[in-house]
Design a protein around this motif. Structure first.
Motif, PDB file in Angstrom:
ATOM      1  N   LYS A 152     -27.702  15.063 -38.876  1.00  0.00           N
ATOM      2  CA  LYS A 152     -26.507  14.173 -38.296  1.00  0.00           C
ATOM      3  C   LYS A 152     -25.828  14.061 -37.117  1.00  0.00           C
ATOM      4  O   LYS A 152     -25.476  12.506 -36.979  1.00  0.00           O
ATOM      5  CB  LYS A 152     -25.367  15.473 -39.084  1.00  0.00           C
ATOM      6  N   LEU A 153     -25.614  14.295 -35.883  1.00  0.00           N
ATOM      7  CA  LEU A 153     -26.156  13.814 -34.136  1.00  0.00           C
ATOM      8  C   LEU A 153     -26.563  12.484 -34.797  1.00  0.00           C
ATOM      9  O   LEU A 153     -25.834  11.636 -34.161  1.00  0.00           O
ATOM     10  CB  LEU A 153     -26.042  14.630 -33.702  1.00  0.00           C
ATOM     11  N   LEU A 154     -27.777  12.540 -34.902  1.00  0.00           N
ATOM     12  CA  LEU A 154     -28.619  11.252 -34.095  1.00  0.00           C
ATOM     13  C   LEU A 154     -27.792  10.119 -35.182  1.00  0.00           C
ATOM     14  O   LEU A 154     -27.667   8.991 -35.412  1.00  0.00           O
ATOM     15  CB  LEU A 154     -29.471  11.373 -35.434  1.00  0.00           C
ATOM     16  N   LEU A 155     -27.350  10.637 -36.248  1.00  0.00           N
ATOM     17  CA  LEU A 155     -26.497   9.752 -38.086  1.00  0.00           C
ATOM     18  C   LEU A 155     -25.359   8.524 -36.475  1.00  0.00           C
ATOM     19  O   LEU A 155     -24.679   7.806 -37.040  1.00  0.00           O
ATOM     20  CB  LEU A 155     -26.365   9.965 -39.238  1.00  0.00           C
ATOM     21  N   VAL A 156     -24.055   9.903 -36.808  1.00  0.00           N
ATOM     22  CA  VAL A 156     -22.856   9.513 -35.927  1.00  0.00           C
ATOM     23  C   VAL A 156     -23.368   8.825 -34.928  1.00  0.00           C
ATOM     24  O   VAL A 156     -22.038   8.105 -34.481  1.00  0.00           O
ATOM     25  CB  VAL A 156     -22.225  10.530 -36.191  1.00  0.00           C
ATOM     26  N   SER A 157     -24.257   9.175 -33.910  1.00  0.00           N
ATOM     27  CA  SER A 157     -24.112   8.351 -32.381  1.00  0.00           C
ATOM     28  C   SER A 157     -24.438   6.316 -32.223  1.00  0.00           C
ATOM     29  O   SER A 157     -24.419   6.340 -31.973  1.00  0.00           O
ATOM     30  CB  SER A 157     -25.281   8.506 -31.671  1.00  0.00           C
ATOM     31  N   LYS A 158     -24.883   6.764 -33.817  1.00  0.00           N
ATOM     32  CA  LYS A 158     -25.501   4.946 -34.177  1.00  0.00           C
ATOM     33  C   LYS A 158     -23.599   4.419 -34.480  1.00  0.00           C
ATOM     34  O   LYS A 158     -23.543   2.940 -33.458  1.00  0.00           O
ATOM     35  CB  LYS A 158     -25.658   4.367 -35.469  1.00  0.00           C
ATOM     36  N   ASN A 159     -22.546   5.058 -34.562  1.00  0.00           N
ATOM     37  CA  ASN A 159     -21.400   4.213 -34.202  1.00  0.00           C
ATOM     38  C   ASN A 159     -20.071   5.388 -34.109  1.00  0.00           C
ATOM     39  O   ASN A 159     -19.521   5.802 -35.735  1.00  0.00           O
ATOM     40  CB  ASN A 159     -21.527   3.533 -35.657  1.00  0.00           C
TER      41      ASN A 159
END
Length: 915
Positions: A545-552
């Protein structure tokens, strides 16, 4: 700048260039306009252009530019140059109202805002004819003009809702009322009559209702400060007209008009001097039947928002956003009426609730909205006082909340089909959430597994409410300040709870649902060791989840709770088994590396906090993965962002605590790099305390020989800052530092370093800083450091006994005893109350402290030296033994009686005597 066609043409061209998307064209034009805005006639040229230009885009651009110019420059700041000439000010005020009222709505709104900005500074003293000029326009009959006046008046008067009561404010409101109240009342009556005349003309009603909305807002603002003598003559008229307005065909009325009108009734009915207006039973019944009940209904717009715009629906319903809703206004009116008429209002509504529930029972599929309204009505009726933390804290005793829960709420929670009647399910969940402090614990425990089941609902509102309700239940405190619902009571549900929470995050539209993530965080906090078996799976899901939200990054609350959940996972697991820290680093470091390399500004401060937490768990060594990062942490660019500073300082402190010898021996440039950071921080009033945190860690942990060559320069830097900008905050930090230095390196080293900078400087520091200001030091650890440090100066520094510094020995001892016995001096000099924090240009990510990454307060002295009062007594005894007779003689000659008595108590407690 002259008022001529050439300048108008030039201004028009520059305004056009400010709209160009190419920054090479736009920015020079913006810079030019900024450079000339101090010239006389500049604002007049803008107004002329927006009045006379044939190009509508240029007119709007001129209006926006004018408003922003007024916003930046109209206020006259003492001791600064007046940015707008007096002739320009006069010309603007003479023309702007008329120009605003003749302009199209898009321009009218900009000029209206400008008038309100000018009004805030100049009205009424410097603009006495403003109201008269506006009121005369009510006679125009043109509602475009009338609404322009009303909109401007609203922007001028809405501040009355928020300002503190004062004679000056009341005099201003009285002046407004003397000029404005009667014409506004007449306009209101006339507009109501026009609504009845044009009852079938939808277009006319839209314009009239927008006027009535503004009138009701104005009346609310002018009535807010509660000056009854100005309103009593007209209040009955206003009440009657609002009442009549609200009983019109409700479907035609705009939501903001209805909600404002109801809010007006709610504000009036709470005031004792208007109580008589509501005492008649027929009036009460009419308001309840014709105003409140119809506006409790779940409307088609609500249904659309519930289904298609769940985020907005939740924001409005749970957070009480600024958007006015009929339901919230009706709820406020119920509470207002209950203040003086609780019994009759409860009786009236009880009949309605029973009737609505009976209609629902006849045909639930068709009549579910009746039950929805009944639940909302009961909630409004029962709620007397509410807090975010506890829900309803004071309830209407005439409403049996437990009985209603058993008969009408639990059935919806238990329904086998969680996707049927989602609005009623959401209502039931919200009922538990709101009345959690009023319901018995056994009913809350009964609700918990049911709420967990609703986490699987397809409806975003339903599963969000379930997550929020669980999170609120898990924060409730019982006896002994422990959680009301215990970890043991939740243990059987651990697997289902965690599975359902993470499953809810996978529902479309809820991937970054902050309420669910907050519930995950709170569940971890409550369950503690029970989550350890699930940690590998949980960390994998959180990391993905962190990897995903760190994109934007777009949901700051969600992101914050995500990092809090990570911290809890680390803390709980490593508390039981510190060696598992490596598995967390293995899972998190790849994502952290990506965040740091891509400079995801919102997440960088969080990453530093989690890294600090991880590093602090290690035994006394620094893994190579951390040492590889160390040089990058000293790069100046990182320290330019205010939000990075607290977590970066803490991370560097963790490095120093765990591996100062490694840092000292690994490369010669690391210590200058650390001291460079310290120098930057110490120069800033906003961050100097952070500089001292870092410096104290360097002094405490670095091998003495590694910083020997830098010690004198450190003190010189501190004295330079002391001379250029002495603040109480700096003095307190400075006192802690010099005493920590004395504890670490000895009082002789402290005296010698001061005197090596300038002869007799040690005495000046004692006399001008330590003795007069030590009482300002706060915090138990900081006080202990100062007490031990001063004790060492008194008893382990020969220069205090046989040089010119001897005269300061007794005053220093007196100051130390006062430090022990007198209250802390928390006074602040007048010129420090509003210390300017350095401007930071552009957007700055704020520092958000992670609660579950919190660092335990570090005590560099520990328990090794015992009670500081006993230490003082023992140290004085040792000193007196070394030079018999001198200490008692110095005490008897100049220590005051109270201090001497306290000292005798210390000696007695330590079982020692002075010789």
């Amino acid at each position: 700048m002259d008022l001529n066609d050439a300048n108008l043409q030039s201004l028009m061209e520059f305004l056009r260039k400010t709209l160009d998307p190419d920054p090479l064209v736009r920015r020079p034009a913006e810079k030019f306009l900024e450079s000339v805005e101090g010239n006389q006639n500049y604002p007049v040229l803008l107004l002329t252009l927006l009045e006379k230009s044939q190009d509508n885009v240029i007119r709007v651009c001129a209006a926006v530019t004018f408003k922003n110019y007024i916003k930046r420059n109209w206020r006259i700041v003492e001791d600064e140059q007046n940015k707008i000439s007096d002739p320009d000010r006069t010309t603007v005020k003479a023309n702007i109202v008329n120009l605003m009222l003749r302009s199209p709505e898009q321009i009218q709104k900009q000029l209206s805002d400008a008038i309100s900005i000018i009004g805030r500074e100049d009205f009424p003293q410097k603009w006495p004819d403003l109201l008269t000029e506006m009121v005369t326009r009510f006679q125009s009959g043109d509602f475009h003009i009338i609404n322009g006046v009303l909109r401007t008046a609203h922007s001028l008067f809405k501040r009355y809702r928020h300002e503190f009561k004062s004679n000056e404010l009341w005099l201003e409101i009285k002046l407004v009322l003397d000029t404005f109240a009667a014409p506004l009342t007449e306009l209101f009556k006339a507009t109501i009559e026009l609504c009845q005349t044009h009852a079938k003309d939808i277009n006319a009603l839209k314009v009239l209702f927008s006027s009535l909305t503004l009138i009701s807002k104005l009346f609310y603002s002018l009535n807010f400060q509660d000056l009854p003598e100005f309103f009593e003559d007209n209040m009955e008229t206003w009440m009657s007209n609002f009442h009549n307005l609200l009983t019109l065909d409700n479907k035609l009325l705009q939501t903001d008009l209805v909600s404002n009108a109801i809010q007006f009734l709610a504000s009036v009915c709470e005031r004792p001097h208007y109580k008589n207006l509501f005492e008649d039973q027929n009036t009460l019944t009419s308001i309840c039947e014709k105003v409140i009940v119809p506006n409790m209904e779940f409307r088609s717009a609500d249904e659309e928002a519930f289904e298609d715009n769940s985020e907005e629906y939740i924001r409005r319903d749970l957070e009480g956003s600024d958007i006015d809703t009929r339901r919230r206004a009706a709820c406020d009116l119920v509470r207002g009426l209950c203040k003086f008429f609780e019994a009759p209002v409860t009786a009236i509504f009880s009949g309605y609730v029973n009737s609505m529930l009976a209609e629902y029972a006849k045909n639930p599929g068709l009549n579910w909205k009746h039950k929805d309204a009944a639940i909302y009505l009961v909630t409004s009726l029962a709620s007397k006082a509410q807090t975010q933390k506890h829900g309803i804290t004071q309830a209407n005793e005439l409403v049996n909340l437990t009985e209603f829960f058993v008969n009408h709420i639990i059935t919806d929670l238990k329904s086998p089909n969680i996707n049927e009647f989602p609005v009623l399910k959401a209502d039931a969940i919200k009922y538990v959430m709101i009345f959690r402090s009023q319901l018995p614990k056994e009913q809350l425990l009964q609700a918990v597994p049911l709420l967990m089941a609703h986490l699987e609902a397809e409806s975003a509102v339903e599963h969000t409410y379930a997550a929020h309700a669980l999170e609120r239940l898990f924060t409730m405190r019982g006896p002994n300040n422990t959680t009301l619902i215990t970890p043991g009571e939740m243990a059987p549900f651990t697997s289902q709870l965690l599975n359902n929470l993470f499953k809810a995050l996978s529902v479309p539209g809820s991937a970054e649902n902050e309420y669910i993530m907050k519930a995950i965080m709170r569940s971890f906090s409550l369950l503690q060791d029970a989550i350890v078996p699930y940690i590998p799976t949980l960390i994998d899901q959180l990391t993905q989840k962190l990897l995903l939200v760190s994109k934007n990054p777009s949901k700051p609350h969600f992101n914050h709770y995500l990092f809090e959940s990570l911290c809890l996972s680390i803390r709980i697991t490593c508390k039981a088994n510190p060696s598992t820290v490596g598995s967390f680093e293995e899972a998190l470091f790849p994502v952290f590396t990506e965040i740091l390399q891509n400079d995801v500004q919102e997440f960088v401060p969080y990453v530093f906090q989690v890294m600090s937490l991880l590093l602090e768990i290690h035994s006394d060594s620094i893994p190579s993965s951390y040492m590889a990062l160390f040089p990058h942490l000293l790069q100046p660019a990182l320290w330019e962002r205010a939000g990075n500073i607290p977590p970066l300082v803490r991370l560097l402190q963790a490095y120093l605590e765990k591996g100062a010898p490694t840092i000292a021996s690994s490369a010669a440039d690391k210590i200058p790099g650390l001291l460079g950071v310290f120098q930057k921080l110490i120069a800033s009033k906003a961050n100097d305390h952070q500089g001292f945190y870092l410096l104290n860690s360097i002094i405490e942990h670095m091998p003495p020989e590694s910083i020997m060559q830098y010690r004198k320069q450190i003190f010189i830097l501190l004295f330079q800052r002391l001379q250029s900008s002495k603040t109480t905050k700096f003095i307190k930090s400075f006192l802690v530092f010099i005493n920590l230095f004395g504890v670490k390196y000895g009082a002789i080293a402290l005296q010698e370093i001061f005197d090596s900078i300038q002869p007799k400087m040690f005495g000046m520091v004692l006399e001008k800083i330590i003795i007069p200001d030590v009482q300002k030091v706060s915090g138990p650890v900081e006080k202990k450091i100062c007490a031990v440090g001063i004790t060492k100066i008194l008893t382990e520094c020969p220069a205090m006994m046989d040089t010119e510094y001897t005269k300061l020995w007794t005053p220093l001892l007196q100051a130390l005893i006062g430090f022990f016995e007198l209250p802390e001096d928390d006074s602040t000099p007048d010129d420090e109350h509003f210390i300017d924090i350095e401007d930071t240009p552009g957007y700055q990510t704020a520092f958000s402290q992670l609660a579950f990454a919190g660092k335990k307060e570090h005590d560099p002295i520990g328990d090794s030296m015992g009670n500081p009062k006993i230490l003082l007594a023992q140290s004085l005894h040792k000193l007196s033994t070394a030079c018999p007779g001198r200490v008692p003689s110095m005490l008897s000659s100049s220590l005051n009686a109270d201090a001497l008595q306290f000292l005798q108590g210390y000696l007695l407690a330590a079982s020692v005597q002075l010789v």
